[in-house]
Design an enzyme around this catalytic site. Structure first.
Site, PDB file in Angstrom:
ATOM      1  N   TRP A  71       0.836  -1.217   0.000  1.00 10.44           N
ATOM      2  CA  TRP A  71       0.000   0.000   0.000  1.00 10.44           C
ATOM      3  C   TRP A  71       0.863   1.255   0.000  1.00 10.44           C
ATOM      4  O   TRP A  71       0.385   2.357  -0.280  1.00 10.44           O
ATOM      5  CB  TRP A  71      -0.977  -0.007   1.173  1.00 10.44           C
ATOM      6  N   ASP A  72       2.155   1.094   0.274  1.00 10.02           N
ATOM      7  CA  ASP A  72       3.090   2.219   0.247  1.00 10.02           C
ATOM      8  C   ASP A  72       3.030   2.960  -1.097  1.00 10.02           C
ATOM      9  O   ASP A  72       3.179   4.182  -1.146  1.00 10.02           O
ATOM     10  CB  ASP A  72       4.535   1.727   0.425  1.00 10.02           C
TER      11      ASP A  72
ATOM     12  N   LYS B 106       3.928   1.909  16.121  1.00 16.68           N
ATOM     13  CA  LYS B 106       5.052   1.739  15.187  1.00 16.68           C
ATOM     14  C   LYS B 106       5.123   2.891  14.186  1.00 16.68           C
ATOM     15  O   LYS B 106       6.191   3.340  13.813  1.00 16.68           O
ATOM     16  CB  LYS B 106       4.870   0.401  14.451  1.00 16.68           C
ATOM     17  N   GLN B 107       3.964   3.327  13.729  1.00 18.79           N
ATOM     18  CA  GLN B 107       3.901   4.389  12.717  1.00 18.79           C
ATOM     19  C   GLN B 107       2.547   5.074  12.814  1.00 18.79           C
ATOM     20  O   GLN B 107       1.652   4.595  13.500  1.00 18.79           O
ATOM     21  CB  GLN B 107       4.079   3.806  11.325  1.00 18.79           C
TER      22      GLN B 107
ATOM     23  N   GLU C  47       1.381  -1.817  13.288  1.00 19.63           N
ATOM     24  CA  GLU C  47       1.481  -3.281  13.373  1.00 19.63           C
ATOM     25  C   GLU C  47       1.919  -3.764  14.754  1.00 19.63           C
ATOM     26  O   GLU C  47       2.104  -4.958  14.961  1.00 19.63           O
ATOM     27  CB  GLU C  47       2.420  -3.794  12.286  1.00 19.63           C
TER      28      GLU C  47
END
Length: 762
Positions: free
Chosen positions: A359-360, A602-603, A490
């Site tokens: 998906w990046d 994580k992000q 994640e």
């Protein structure tokens, strides 16, 4: 401590001094590519120390059978491996019969690597003493040609410094290679033919299972003084490799060079039985130009790329080097010439993650390619997803979805899901929404609405059907809920009602309904064709409206924020600032169980939604959510700092935005996450570009117009970038005194700067 051995330089990546501990990291950092193939910066000569060999061909992969302890219905049957391709760069070198090997040499000095990003070449030079006491100087230059993208070139020069010496070069190609990340140690390649013709050699092979046919080829000649020797001294042919020997007695202080061309022809571009013939043609073309002529071509090709995609920064060399490294690697990975290809998360720099697209691409890479190439390149990335729609429907069917619901894969090469971790494969379904968002983003930026009736609407219908089937009605909440998902963070698996996923699903349903209405009014023939093909009816669209209207979103009255998911406040909410630095990164120090029970992010997750849909929220809401979630974010994903940089800049917190920018731009150069030896983080590099253009430049498209709210970090004197916007090239320059906007190419354009309309003349 982050690594800090890369020297600051605006146009080059430079390492000085030989350190065996850094070899694998440098193999990643000095990687080269040309969109069609790429390779890690392995030594040409043999090296017996720790190394990670890697050469890669775009679009060539192997379906390595999934390895799990127990099988569950719906598991992908294979993990698509980015294949380590036959090696063409090898040049064994002997000095008076002693093999050259930096692991056994003594007194290694003047060791230097340089990756020249402006001109697109990689050079390594050193002086070393071999075990038989001959001191030699080596200068090896190589590049992968952009104009002739099946071919790379090496110029390998040796000078004996303390005595006359006999130098033996053994250029070879080798198909006996393996992947470090093979699940079952399968044989990935089958070699069918090895042959030579004068100073050229060829290995024909094909991948097992996927049956990609490849011819690996080389041509070599020796140069000593004014003499070119293109007839090898002898031929070495083995079961999986073939090489030549060129020997030359060289006087002390004189130079001898081997020039080698090599690369791959692939049946994606040629007939399978004509690959050697195509290799001959490619070698004819490059050898007529010669090494120097090819290098000149390379410099011109890179100059054209930089003319449009460069971001110049004055007053901060580390920041300048960081952004150019990111832009350089993105262009080495994908140039937009082939709609069958996409942007792998490691590009051509390593094997980790497998697959060619995540998906990046839609969330991070599309804006970069849209603005620095042209809309056709971005359209090809969207066409790639349309071409895989049937596979996305099959992927959803395997999980029990019906009626044309589409679930795009987390990881893929050919549209099939090939990611093996259940909590991501089955649950990280927000990827579906990123594809719909990319269609919206492309249409908004380019004003090319033709993609939607031609291809995009079918994709949106498949995605909308998935979301409608994936939710369920909660009588308890009197709302639709989404159970058992993994958001972008994640470090939380199998949660209920991830806010970002729920919000994205609601938006996708509403956007699809809008586009149906648009196509019905503006493209009635396409509308009829699509309805006939998809069998879409009013009952179904009515249900989409109902789901979108009644979606549940977890919210904390106490904190005044949407909760990342149900139960987030049940965690022990210790902020990242209070963590022991010795335990960072937590993914290398904590058990997975401990991570999953922690509040650490994580992000960007909730903040990813605020990035995509910032117009839906006030600045005050953004500030509240940013302050809450940033304090729990460990930024252990490459995709994380860029979103935070953009949002910090929007909030006027330029010092914080600058810190995030440096982190995203130098993530690999400074090895923040202690993993660069596995390969670079290619897709997140587009986020670095976004940090400057959308973050500091404040670029947005609103009401059909290009808008800016330019700011500049206090560490910089100036920065500038170009945008290709609707067939106009706009140059933006920002200094401490103010900002300048001008049209470099194309017609006049009205833009908005700090909420004031300005007309730029052509």
């Amino acid at each position: 401590m982050n690594q800090d051995y890369i020297q600051s330089n605006p146009w080059s990546i430079i390492e000085e001094g030989f350190d065996k501990e850094r070899v694998k990291s440098s193999e990643s950092l000095f990687s080269i590519g040309n969109g069609a193939m790429g390779q890690r910066a392995n030594f040409e000569e043999s090296y017996s120390g720790p190394t990670f060999q890697g050469s890669y061909i775009a679009g060539v992969y192997y379906p390595d059978k999934t390895r799990v302890g127990w099988w569950k219905n719906g598991y992908p049957e294979y993990f698509a491996k980015v294949l380590n391709a036959p090696n063409w760069i090898g040049i064994d070198v002997s000095i008076n019969g002693e093999p050259l090997d930096l692991a056994t040499c003594t007194n290694i000095k003047n060791f230097k690597r340089e990756l020249n990003m402006k001109e697109g070449w990689y050079r390594r030079n050193f002086i070393a003493t071999t075990p038989n006491n001959i001191e030699i100087e080596v200068v090896a230059t190589r590049f992968l040609n952009l104009s002739h993208d099946e071919v790379g070139a090496i110029h390998y020069q040796v000078t004996p410094l303390n005595a006359d010496a006999e130098i033996l070069f053994k250029p070879y190609i080798d198909a006996g290679i393996t992947n470090e990340d093979s699940n079952w140690d399968d044989k990935f390649w089958n070699t069918t033919n090895i042959k030579s013709d004068k100073n050229r050699a060829f290995i024909e092979s094909h991948t097992m299972k996927t049956n990609f046919n490849v011819c690996t080829f080389m041509q070599a000649h020796l140069v000593y003084g004014d003499t070119i020797k293109d007839t090898p001294h002898s031929l070495n042919q083995e079961e999986l490799s073939i090489g030549f020997e060129f020997s030359q007695k060289v006087k002390k202080g004189e130079k001898v060079s081997l020039v080698k061309y090599g690369g791959y022809t692939v049946d994606r571009n040629h007939k399978a039985d004509k690959l050697t013939e195509a290799a001959h043609t490619a070698l004819d073309q490059v050898s007529s130009l010669g090494f120097d002529g090819l290098l000149e071509e390379q410099k011109k090709a890179w100059a054209r790329i930089w003319e449009m995609s460069d971001i110049a920064i004055q007053g901060d060399v580390k920041a300048q080097q960081g952004i150019r490294f990111n832009i350089f690697q993105l262009n080495q990975t994908y140039l937009g010439t082939d709609s069958r290809l996409n942007i792998g998360p490691k590009g051509f720099t390593g094997e980790k993650y497998g697959g060619s697209t995540y998906w990046d691409t839609e969330a991070y890479c599309l804006p970069f390619y849209m603005a620095t190439k042209n809309q056709e390149v971005a359209r090809k990335l969207l066409k790639y997803r349309y071409n895989h729609l049937e596979k996305a429907i099959e992927n959803a069917e395997k999980l029990g979805f019906t009626n044309g619901a589409a679930l795009y894969p987390m990881v893929t090469m050919n549209g099939e899901e090939c990611h093996n971790e259940w909590e991501i494969t089955f649950e990280e379904i927000h990827r579906n929404g990123a594809i719909a968002y990319a269609i919206f983003n492309y249409s908004r930026y380019t004003q090319d609405y033709s993609y939607v009736p031609e291809m995009g609407l079918e994709v949106l219908i498949g995605i909308a059907r998935f979301w409608q089937q994936r939710v369920n009605w909660s009588a308890h909440r009197n709302r639709y809920v989404m159970l058992g998902v993994t958001g972008p963070n994640e470090y939380e698996n199998n949660v209920n009602n991830n806010w970002y996923t729920n919000y994205l699903a609601k938006w996708c349903l509403e956007y699809t309904l809008e586009q149906l209405e648009y196509v019905q009014q503006e493209h009635p023939n396409d509308y009829k064709r699509i309805l006939d093909k998809t069998q879409l009816g009013n009952d179904e669209t009515g249900l989409w409206k109902k789901v979108a209207t009644h979606m549940y979103f977890p919210y904390s009255e106490e904190h005044g924020v949407y909760l990342q998911q149900d139960g987030f406040l049940d965690k022990d909410l210790i902020r990242v600032a209070d963590l022991d630095k010795k335990e960072r990164p937590i993914n290398q120090h904590w058990s997975w169980d401990r991570i999953l029970r922690s509040p650490y992010i994580k992000q960007a997750d909730t903040l990813q939604g605020f990035y995509f849909f910032e117009d839906h929220f006030t600045n005050k809401e953004l500030e509240k959510h940013f302050d809450f979630y940033e304090s729990f974010t460990v930024h252990e994903s490459s995709l994380s700092p860029c979103v935070h940089a953009i949002q910090a800049a929007k909030l006027g917190r330029m010092e914080q935005a600058y810190t995030f920018y440096l982190r995203t731009s130098r993530l690999d150069l400074d090895d923040y996450n202690k993993e660069v030896e596995e390969g670079l983080h290619i897709t997140s590099m587009a986020g670095t570009w976004m940090s400057i253009v959308e973050g500091f430049g404040g670029m947005r498209v609103k009401d059909g117009k290009l808008c800016f709210t330019p700011q500049i970090p206090e560490q910089w004197d100036m920065y500038s970038f170009k945008l290709n916007f609707r067939n106009r090239v706009l140059k933006v320059t920002v200094t401490q005194e103010g900002a300048e906007f001008k049209i470099d190419e194309g017609e006049a354009l009205e833009i908005v700067v700090d909420d004031k309309p300005i007309t730029l003349s052509a």
